[in-house]
Design a protein around this motif. Structure first.
Motif, short mmCIF file in Angstrom:
data_model
loop_
_atom_site.label_atom_id
_atom_site.label_comp_id
_atom_site.label_asym_id
_atom_site.label_seq_id
_atom_site.Cartn_x
_atom_site.Cartn_y
_atom_site.Cartn_z
N GLY A 479 90.86 25.38 95.10
CA GLY A 479 90.95 26.25 93.93
C GLY A 479 92.03 25.78 92.96
N GLY A 480 93.18 25.40 93.53
CA GLY A 480 94.29 24.94 92.69
C GLY A 480 93.97 23.66 91.95
N LEU A 481 93.24 22.75 92.63
CA LEU A 481 92.94 21.45 92.01
C LEU A 481 91.78 21.53 91.02
N TYR A 482 90.82 22.44 91.31
CA TYR A 482 89.58 22.39 90.53
C TYR A 482 89.26 23.67 89.74
N TRP A 483 90.06 24.75 89.89
CA TRP A 483 89.72 26.02 89.22
C TRP A 483 90.93 26.52 88.45
N ARG A 484 90.81 26.60 87.14
CA ARG A 484 91.95 26.94 86.30
C ARG A 484 92.43 28.38 86.51
N ARG A 485 91.51 29.28 86.88
CA ARG A 485 91.88 30.71 87.01
C ARG A 485 92.60 31.02 88.33
N ALA A 486 92.64 30.05 89.23
CA ALA A 486 93.23 30.31 90.55
C ALA A 486 94.65 30.86 90.39
N SER A 487 94.94 31.94 91.15
CA SER A 487 96.26 32.56 90.98
C SER A 487 96.97 32.75 92.32
N SER A 488 98.26 33.03 92.23
CA SER A 488 99.06 33.22 93.45
C SER A 488 98.63 34.50 94.18
N THR A 489 98.16 35.51 93.45
CA THR A 489 97.66 36.73 94.11
C THR A 489 96.46 36.38 94.99
N GLY A 490 95.55 35.58 94.44
CA GLY A 490 94.39 35.14 95.21
C GLY A 490 94.83 34.33 96.42
N ALA A 491 95.85 33.48 96.24
CA ALA A 491 96.31 32.64 97.34
C ALA A 491 96.90 33.49 98.47
N PHE A 529 90.64 35.07 97.93
CA PHE A 529 91.09 34.14 96.90
C PHE A 529 90.39 34.39 95.56
N ILE A 530 89.08 34.52 95.64
CA ILE A 530 88.31 34.70 94.39
C ILE A 530 88.63 36.06 93.77
N ALA A 531 88.62 37.11 94.61
CA ALA A 531 88.88 38.45 94.07
C ALA A 531 90.29 38.53 93.48
N GLY A 532 91.28 38.03 94.22
CA GLY A 532 92.67 38.08 93.75
C GLY A 532 92.85 37.30 92.45
N SER A 533 92.19 36.14 92.37
CA SER A 533 92.34 35.30 91.17
C SER A 533 91.63 35.91 89.96
N LEU A 534 90.51 36.60 90.23
CA LEU A 534 89.79 37.21 89.09
C LEU A 534 90.51 38.46 88.60
N VAL A 535 91.05 39.25 89.53
CA VAL A 535 91.73 40.49 89.14
C VAL A 535 93.09 40.17 88.50
N VAL A 536 93.84 39.28 89.13
CA VAL A 536 95.15 38.90 88.56
C VAL A 536 95.15 37.38 88.35
N PRO A 537 94.62 36.91 87.21
CA PRO A 537 94.54 35.45 87.00
C PRO A 537 95.93 34.82 86.87
#
Lengths: 548, 46
Positions: A479-491, A529-537
């Motif tokens: 996610g970190g390497l290939y998805w710009r919206r990835a966030s620490s909340t998702g992680a 990961f996906i939910a966290g990154s979408l809710v808190v990008p």
């Protein structure tokens, strides 16, 4: 039972002495933390391959793969094909490994701080340290059994041999780090490859392919050849293995360190292509030993006389007899005397449907599966060859201990202790902490291997402890390497949810199947990961890279 | 082709490839180790 003698001890001791000497001698080349952890990033293709493969092959590998072959027959080979496909795919595409190598990090969690936050790095570091240590913790437990059977030593003496083995690995890893590993892994690879080839030829000579196939056909039927028909494997298992092996070959610290130590990203990719065939052999060859052991002891066992008693009466009598005779017979290597009774108990349990009898038969078959291969070797290898094989096995284990000591201690020092101290540490202090972590880890696994009982087959335990952090690590890194919206909340969500599902398998009261736990871990880690990154990008990663 | 034959082929391919690649690693690895030490030596003197 075993023909292990002074000549064999001499060969084995000599191989250990040469390895220790070489490992300690090259410590003079270690000047900086980068030398210690990634050998100045100067590892070539062939040495890198030897280092990677010897680290990932130990006596434990031979034991659990042989156990898997004994239990699942040729269906187990599917894991070899999965590793081949994953390694080849990664080598050709460079997926994750190229980008990660180009970031210039020395540990996997280090990237997580660059991309997310320091907290994620520490969280990942803690989970990796715990999962990795638990994983490593059963190595001596299982390997000691191999050594006891092959050498004929008493258990208390084997404990000293294991302690000596750990100390040798500790000595050169703590002193020379990756530079020592490069040299010792090369020597160890040559020894373990020679031992592997010898044992395979012995298995083929003692049983032959036709006998192996016939035994699997008789005892397992179609499930011994078709993994989708095996209730313990199936499509869910195959799917989980694909995911897990992708993670193991990209973000498993001891493997990733070889990628980081490669001269450049292209060498790292070529290393994976070369490794792919060796990893196929790493699975298929010892699995064949397990099948050979099954055929070897089946051919020597006498069928039980038919009984007129009702299945329930027979099952109870067999369970009682096995409760009394099983361990003493197994301890003497009389596998052929026990095997027919376990088979009959399995058959009777199938007829009566009494779960306790089924469980009793199952646990005893698992026990036979882990000791059958070394007992077959003890009974067939002549003096001299036994020493050569043991030298190869000890080399394999030593390289695994050393590689894992360095891998997990690097995580503890670099990603848990260092960032938690909240001040900049000098290179010398970090090096000192890493060396102290190697010592601490050695003590931990010596203690853990004495107190823990492995639930189910070792192969499953090892994979689930790895899965504790593998699913979230791969997902957050991809996610970190290939998805710009990835966030620490998702992680954070990914690590917490992924680890929880794997922990559930280790608690026997929950009775969660291995494939279910594995796939659940991946599903929850991805979902979190996906939910966290979408809710808190997260912020734009290009800004974060600039700051780092 | 039956699954039995398929797994037999998989075994022989894996055993053959393991033996050959191991030989290659054993032969070519020595030169690479020398090269690494030369590089580390040069850095130390430099």
């Amino acid at each position: 039972m075993t023909s292990f003698g002074p000549l064999d001890w001499t060969i084995a001791a000599l191989s250990l002495a040469v390895t220790l000497g070489a490992g300690v001698y090259v410590r003079k080349y270690v000047g900086t933390l980068e030398d210690f952890l990634v050998a100045k990033r100067g590892m070539g293709l062939y040495v890198g391959t030897a280092s990677l493969v010897s680290t990932e092959i130990g006596i434990i590998t031979y034991m659990y793969q042989a156990q898997f072959g004994f239990l699942a027959g040729f269906s187990a080979f599917v894991v070899g094909l999965i590793t081949l496909a994953v390694c080849l795919g990664l080598g050709r595409s460079g997926f994750v490994i190229t980008r990660l190598r180009e970031t210039g990090v020395m540990t996997v969690p280090e990237y997580l701080e660059r991309r997310y936050t320091r907290g994620i790095r520490v969280l990942a570091g803690v989970l990796m340290a715990v999962g990795g240590s638990l994983n490593l913790g059963i190595f001596p437990l299982i390997e000691a059994r191999f050594l006891a059977i092959i050498t004929g030593l008493e258990a208390r003496h084997v404990a000293w041999v294991m302690a000596a083995l750990l100390l040798v690995a500790l000595a050169y890893t703590a002193l020379g780090g990756m530079v020592s590993l490069v040299v010792t892994n090369y020597i160890q690879y040559v020894l373990l490859a020679a031992g592997t080839i010898v044992v395979t030829l012995v298995c083929l000579r003692e049983t032959g392919w036709a006998a192996m196939a016939a035994t699997v056909r008789d005892q397992m039927g179609g499930r011994g050849f078709d993994p989708l028909r095996d209730p313990d494997l199936g499509l869910a298992f195959v799917f989980w293995q694909l995911l897990l092996w992708t993670a193991l070959m990209t973000v498993w610290q001891s493997v990733a360190m070889r990628t980081f130590s490669a001269r450049d990203a292209a060498t790292g990719r070529r290393m994976f292509t070369l490794t792919s065939v060796l990893f196929l052999g790493r699975a298929v060859i010892p699995m064949t030993w397990g099948i050979a052991a099954l055929a070897f002891f089946s051919a020597r066992s006498q069928p039980l006389p038919a009984s007129a008693d009702a299945p329930l009466v027979q099952a109870e009598r067999l369970d009682r007899e096995l409760g009394r005779d099983f361990q003493p017979l197994v301890d003497r290597g009389r596998i052929e005397d026990v095997l027919p009774r376990v088979e009959r108990l399995e058959a009777m349990a199938g007829e009566t449907g009494v779960a306790a009898h089924g469980e009793a038969a199952r646990s005893r078959r698992q026990e036979l599966a882990i000791v059958a291969m070394p007992w077959m070797l003890a009974r067939t290898l002549p003096t001299g060859l036994m020493g050569l094989v043991l030298a190869g096995m000890l080399a394999a284990s030593l390289s695994t201990y050393a590689g894992y000591f360095l891998g997990w201690s690097a995580i503890i020092a670099q990603d848990v202790v260092g960032p938690s101290l909240r001040r900049e540490l000098s290179g010398a202090t970090r090096l000192w902490i890493t060396r102290a972590s190697v010592v601490g880890l050695t003590v931990f696994i010596a203690v853990w291997s004495l107190v823990y009982q492995v639930p189910g087959p070792a192969y499953f335990y090892l994979q689930v402890t790895a899965n504790l952090f593998m699913a979230p690590t791969l997902i957050t890194i991809v996610g970190g390497l290939y998805w710009r919206r990835a966030s620490s909340t998702g992680a954070v969500l990914s690590f917490v949810l992924g680890a929880t599902a794997s922990l559930a398998y280790l608690l026997p009261t929950l009775r969660l199947g291995v494939a279910a736990a594995g796939n659940l871990s991946w599903a929850l880690a991805a979902l979190g990961f996906i939910a966290g990154s979408l809710v808190v990008p997260g912020p734009d990663p290009s800004h974060r890279e600039t700051r780092a | 082709m039956s699954l039995e034959t398929f797994w037999q082929i998989v075994f022989w391919v894996s055993f053959g490839a393991f033996t050959l690649v191991s030989l290659l690693v054993a032969v070519k690895g020595i030169g690479e180790i020398r090269e690494l030490f030369r590089a580390l030596d040069t850095r130390d003197r430099g």
